[in-house]
Design an enzyme around this catalytic site. Structure first.
Site, mmCIF file in Angstrom:
data_model
loop_
_atom_site.group_PDB
_atom_site.id
_atom_site.type_symbol
_atom_site.label_atom_id
_atom_site.label_comp_id
_atom_site.label_asym_id
_atom_site.label_seq_id
_atom_site.Cartn_x
_atom_site.Cartn_y
_atom_site.Cartn_z
ATOM 1 N N ARG A 86 0.822 -1.217 0.000
ATOM 2 C CA ARG A 86 0.000 0.000 0.000
ATOM 3 C C ARG A 86 0.849 1.256 0.000
ATOM 4 O O ARG A 86 0.444 2.290 -0.529
ATOM 5 C CB ARG A 86 -0.951 -0.030 1.205
ATOM 6 C CG ARG A 86 -2.025 -1.076 1.064
ATOM 7 C CD ARG A 86 -2.833 -1.184 2.331
ATOM 8 N NE ARG A 86 -2.422 -2.280 3.166
ATOM 9 C CZ ARG A 86 -2.617 -2.343 4.470
ATOM 10 N NH1 ARG A 86 -3.193 -1.340 5.089
ATOM 11 N NH2 ARG A 86 -2.240 -3.386 5.169
ATOM 12 N N GLU A 123 1.315 -6.666 13.355
ATOM 13 C CA GLU A 123 0.129 -6.790 14.201
ATOM 14 C C GLU A 123 -0.537 -8.143 13.923
ATOM 15 O O GLU A 123 -1.178 -8.719 14.778
ATOM 16 C CB GLU A 123 -0.840 -5.640 13.871
ATOM 17 C CG GLU A 123 -1.906 -5.408 14.911
ATOM 18 C CD GLU A 123 -2.912 -4.337 14.493
ATOM 19 O OE1 GLU A 123 -2.739 -3.704 13.436
ATOM 20 O OE2 GLU A 123 -3.882 -4.147 15.243
HETATM 21 O O1 LIG Z 1 3.340 -0.904 11.905
HETATM 22 P P1 LIG Z 1 3.145 -2.348 11.528
HETATM 23 O O2 LIG Z 1 2.590 -3.156 12.675
HETATM 24 O O3 LIG Z 1 4.387 -2.959 10.987
HETATM 25 O O4 LIG Z 1 2.013 -2.423 10.422
HETATM 26 C C1 LIG Z 1 1.937 -1.523 9.352
HETATM 27 C C2 LIG Z 1 2.135 -2.221 8.050
HETATM 28 O O5 LIG Z 1 1.100 -3.189 7.835
HETATM 29 C C3 LIG Z 1 0.515 -2.976 6.567
HETATM 30 O O6 LIG Z 1 1.152 -3.684 5.561
HETATM 31 P P2 LIG Z 1 0.949 -5.240 5.286
HETATM 32 O O7 LIG Z 1 2.146 -5.957 5.830
HETATM 33 O O8 LIG Z 1 -0.382 -5.664 5.768
HETATM 34 O O9 LIG Z 1 1.106 -5.343 3.728
HETATM 35 P P3 LIG Z 1 0.356 -4.758 2.440
HETATM 36 O O10 LIG Z 1 0.704 -3.289 2.336
HETATM 37 O O11 LIG Z 1 0.992 -5.556 1.360
HETATM 38 O O12 LIG Z 1 -1.121 -4.970 2.586
HETATM 39 C C4 LIG Z 1 0.695 -1.497 6.333
HETATM 40 O O13 LIG Z 1 0.598 -1.172 4.944
HETATM 41 C C5 LIG Z 1 2.039 -1.229 6.899
HETATM 42 O O14 LIG Z 1 3.084 -1.470 5.962
HETATM 43 N N1 LIG Z 2 -5.105 -2.327 11.898
HETATM 44 C C1 LIG Z 2 -4.561 -2.156 10.691
HETATM 45 N N2 LIG Z 2 -5.282 -1.653 9.668
HETATM 46 C C2 LIG Z 2 -4.717 -1.475 8.453
HETATM 47 N N3 LIG Z 2 -3.451 -1.757 8.188
HETATM 48 C C3 LIG Z 2 -2.695 -2.256 9.169
HETATM 49 N N4 LIG Z 2 -1.410 -2.633 9.204
HETATM 50 C C4 LIG Z 2 -1.149 -3.088 10.432
HETATM 51 N N5 LIG Z 2 -2.213 -3.004 11.224
HETATM 52 C C5 LIG Z 2 -3.206 -2.479 10.449
#
Ligand SMILES: O=P(O)(O)OC[C@H]1O[C@H](OP(=O)(O)OP(=O)(O)O)[C@H](O)[C@@H]1O
Ligand SMILES: Nc1ncnc2[nH]cnc12
Length: 198
Positions: A86, A123
């Protein structure tokens, strides 16, 4: 009242467009879905400008950097680093806005050439991020961009990669900070800019 005065504050706009999804991707997690914010043209533009603004040293630099006449402009950072997936949507737009290039932090197994890796806990699960070893030059000023700051694991791992390559993290900019999860503290002493804290 002018048009500008009629605009809602950006945090209120983002909050009004984002959708909370309980128990996704696993029970107990409230997923903040920003796809409707990205899909809204004016909101997307304001987000992109807002992510760059705290470190955009010369507000005219972006305009100058967009020209092809070779005039110098210093946006305050040399490159935007964006986190898969994202974060890519935002990082490329911020880079274009500031007139600099964009470098990806990718999930494991996607980069074809020599790379460095960092593991982290999310998370919801664990993951590894990687960067090409030649993707930054020593001393390059980096604006690190992602959509969500939750536990900070992803961005802390990304900071570690950038610094291992000799990059200097000027700031970290995110759209949403989930404050209760402590990501800001984890990223200290790096400055974290957020457009909406919840
Ligand atoms: O602060 P954190 O606990 O590390 O979480 C935040 C991360 O989680 C999500 O990515 P995700 O790994 O879900 O991947 P995506 O962008 O491919 O959906 C979001 O886009 C951040 O990169
Ligand atoms: N609660 C949440 N919602 C969307 N993106 C996330 N990445 C990590 N935690 C998330």
């Amino acid at each position: 009242m002018s048009t500008a005065e009629a605009l809602p504050p950006l945090d209120e706009l983002i909050a009004s467009l984002a959708v909370d999804v309980p128990d996704f991707p696993e029970p107990g997690v409230v997923f903040r879905d920003l796809t409707p914010v990205f899909a809204d043209g004016p909101a997307f533009r304001r987000m992109v400008e807002g992510l760059a603004a705290p470190v955009l040293v010369d507000p005219r630099a972006a305009a100058v950097a967009h020209t092809d006449d070779g005039r110098p402009g210093d946006p305050g950072f040399d490159v935007v680093v964006g986190v898969e997936a994202r974060g890519f949507l935002l990082a490329a737009a911020v880079a274009l806005h500031a007139g600099v290039g964009v470098v990806p932090v990718r999930k494991a197994g996607k980069l074809p050439r020599e790379r460095i890796a960092a593991e982290y806990v999310l998370e919801y699960g664990t993951a590894t991020v990687e960067m090409h070893t030649d993707s930054l030059r020593r001393g390059q000023r980096v604006l690190l961009v992602d959509d969500v700051l939750a536990t900070g694991g992803t961005l802390a791992a990304s900071v570690a990669l950038v610094e291992e390559l000799g990059g200097v993290v000027t700031a970290v900019s995110v759209v949403v900070e989930l404050a209760a999860l402590g990501g800001r503290e984890r990223l200290a002493p790096h400055a974290v800019h957020t457009l909406w804290t919840t």
